[in-house]
Scaffold this motif. Structure first.
Motif, PDB file in Angstrom:
ATOM      1  N   LEU A   1       0.841  -1.200   0.000  1.00  0.00           N
ATOM      2  CA  LEU A   1       0.000   0.000   0.000  1.00  0.00           C
ATOM      3  C   LEU A   1       0.872   1.245   0.000  1.00  0.00           C
ATOM      4  N   PRO A   2       0.502   2.261  -0.774  1.00  0.00           N
ATOM      5  CA  PRO A   2       1.275   3.512  -0.746  1.00  0.00           C
ATOM      6  C   PRO A   2       1.314   4.101   0.662  1.00  0.00           C
ATOM      7  N   GLU A   3       2.432   4.689   1.030  1.00  0.00           N
ATOM      8  CA  GLU A   3       2.594   5.207   2.389  1.00  0.00           C
ATOM      9  C   GLU A   3       1.578   6.298   2.723  1.00  0.00           C
ATOM     10  N   ASN A   4       1.155   7.076   1.693  1.00  0.00           N
ATOM     11  CA  ASN A   4       0.248   8.193   1.979  1.00  0.00           C
ATOM     12  C   ASN A   4      -1.166   7.752   2.339  1.00  0.00           C
ATOM     13  N   VAL A   5      -1.498   6.467   2.151  1.00  0.00           N
ATOM     14  CA  VAL A   5      -2.824   5.988   2.546  1.00  0.00           C
ATOM     15  C   VAL A   5      -2.764   5.088   3.776  1.00  0.00           C
ATOM     16  N   ARG A   6      -1.542   4.866   4.272  1.00  0.00           N
ATOM     17  CA  ARG A   6      -1.411   4.050   5.487  1.00  0.00           C
ATOM     18  C   ARG A   6      -1.660   4.896   6.734  1.00  0.00           C
ATOM     19  N   ARG A   7      -2.218   4.267   7.744  1.00  0.00           N
ATOM     20  CA  ARG A   7      -2.461   4.965   9.014  1.00  0.00           C
ATOM     21  C   ARG A   7      -1.228   4.860   9.894  1.00  0.00           C
ATOM     22  N   GLU A   8      -0.808   5.978  10.429  1.00  0.00           N
ATOM     23  CA  GLU A   8       0.348   5.998  11.318  1.00  0.00           C
ATOM     24  C   GLU A   8      -0.121   6.024  12.765  1.00  0.00           C
TER      25      GLU A   8
END
Length: 449
Positions: free
Chosen positions: A33-40
């Protein structure tokens, strides 16, 4: 019901699973998954509780609800407070039924297949139709799938007519299905709380695939199916009847009155209210529509040694045949609740179902008589089953709140559905005692007069 416990994974369990699939951290699973759509970071959730703490918390939350075992229940409108024979729970909690899935392998699924076969037989006999499938998700899903079947069956059709006496939730579901299939849904007006034959005649044309009515209808009144069918004579339009199966213990079978498709919900037989669901729908048709029926049909056969056996005889859903040939992409049915209802019907027996239906008729008519004597206007002019409508002079929400404080669960606000201000839909099943009904009338006089 048995007390089940959820046993969470330990940290060691998680690590063992991660090692097995070849990753070091659970977030590695989401690396594609692209990092910009992952939850931190962590989600904003409460800290975990121990088993003892969570049971206490859930018990406290559950206590906020009021069940029909605590207060007399006069609410119907699609989900009904009927007695569930104790034998139902004892059988459906058996492991082979409780954990059963779709019986793809008949050699290891004979119990479930036979149960569904027997259920289909009961539904066909109860409705007077030629055959029934092995179940649907619920009654609203069933009536909507019936509309889709009619649309596909009647050539050059683009419209379905639904009586305003159909449950409002069913009407909304049919409209949703119609949007997906690109046919319009038009409502037939009421006349004296039943379907207007004159409005039906005015709206009927060759483009109408089906006419859908409820039997008894949403307001408890019994529709004249024979008269409605007579209007359809000489047309290709199908008659779809959404029928309360318990009422069929006393009423004439839809199949004998000309129904092409009979659908409904078997919740009155052995299925608890459960805050409005889950339920179990049924779907029965004439022979000519057999190969267009959604879901599956279980059939009887013999094995190589001549022994009786059961198999899935006809499956018209997309999972079993080519997608473009499928009648529906519908997958889920309620096999466990189909079994529940068949156990209840078997426990009551043919005479018992008739007596149960009569008890519902007796209680509702007694309640209507007492309310009328107390000065309330009973709206129903036609014979009714276990529901009826009265006219109130006060806001129904406030009336129900006051009734609840007096120890009753009141009726349903049917004002919008019937087109009348403060129309109060009441239900009295076999569970209501004379004392409860008398006390309810007294309380309603106090809060609504």
């Amino acid at each position: 019901m048995a007390n089940f416990r959820y046993l969470p994974n330990t940290e060691q369990d998680r690590q063992a699973m991660l090692e097995t699939i070849g990753v070091k951290d659970i977030m590695d699973i989401f690396s594609d998954l692209p990092e910009n759509v992952r939850r931190e970071g962590k989600m904003n959730l409460p800290e975990p509780l121990s088993e003892m703490e969570i049971v206490k918390e859930m018990t406290k939350m559950a206590a906020l609800n009021t069940s029909s075992s605590q207060k007399p229940f006069f609410l119907g409108a699609g989900t009904y407070d009927h007695h569930v024979p104790s034998i139902v729970k004892h059988i459906i909690m058996r492991q082979e039924f409780l954990t059963a899935y779709v019986p793809y392998q008949p050699e290891v699924s004979q119990g479930e297949l036979q149960a569904l076969f027997e259920w289909q037989t009961m539904i066909a006999e109860l409705t007077g139709m030629d055959l029934a499938n092995c179940g649907m998700y619920d009654g609203y899903n069933a009536v909507s799938e019936a509309a889709n079947l009619a649309f596909g069956h009647v050539k050059k059709s683009n419209k379905v007519l639904v009586s305003k006496g159909l449950n409002p939730q069913a009407i909304e579901t049919v409209k949703t299905y119609g949007f997906g299939k690109n046919y319009s849904v038009e409502e037939i007006a009421l006349e004296n709380e039943v379907t207007s034959l004159e409005d039906l005649k005015a709206k009927l044309n060759p483009e109408v695939a089906a006419v859908i009515v409820q039997y008894p209808n949403f307001f408890g009144s019994i529709e004249d199916l024979k008269a409605i069918k007579a209007v359809l004579e000489g047309t290709k339009t199908l008659l779809i009847v959404s029928a309360n199966p318990l009422a069929l213990g006393k009423l004439e079978k839809p199949g004998a009155l000309g129904a092409d498709i009979t659908v409904g919900d078997v919740q009155p037989f052995g299925i608890p209210m459960s805050l409005g669901g889950p339920h179990c729908g049924y779907f029965a048709v004439n022979d000519k529509l057999m190969r267009k029926i959604p879901s599956r049909i279980v059939g009887e056969t013999v094995d190589e040694e001549g022994r009786r056996g059961f198999v899935m005889t006809l499956s018209t859903r997309e999972q079993h045949i080519r997608r473009e040939k499928a009648t529906s992409n519908y997958s889920s049915n309620q096999a466990l609740f189909a079994l529940s209802s068949s156990i209840a019907m078997s426990a009551y027996g043919k005479v018992g179902i008739q007596e149960l239906a009569q008890a519902n008729i007796n209680n509702t008519h007694y309640l209507a008589k007492e309310l009328k004597a107390a000065g309330f206007e009973v709206v129903n002019t036609k014979p009714f089953f276990n529901e009826f409508v009265i006219k109130l002079n006060k806001d129904i929400q406030q009336v129900n709140k006051a009734l609840f404080e007096k120890g009753f669960v009141g009726g349903f606000d049917a004002s919008k559905a019937i087109g009348m201000e403060n129309a109060y839909l009441l239900c009295a099943t076999e569970k209501r005692t004379k004392e409860e009904m008398d006390d309810f009338v007294t309380a309603l006089v106090e809060v609504a007069k």
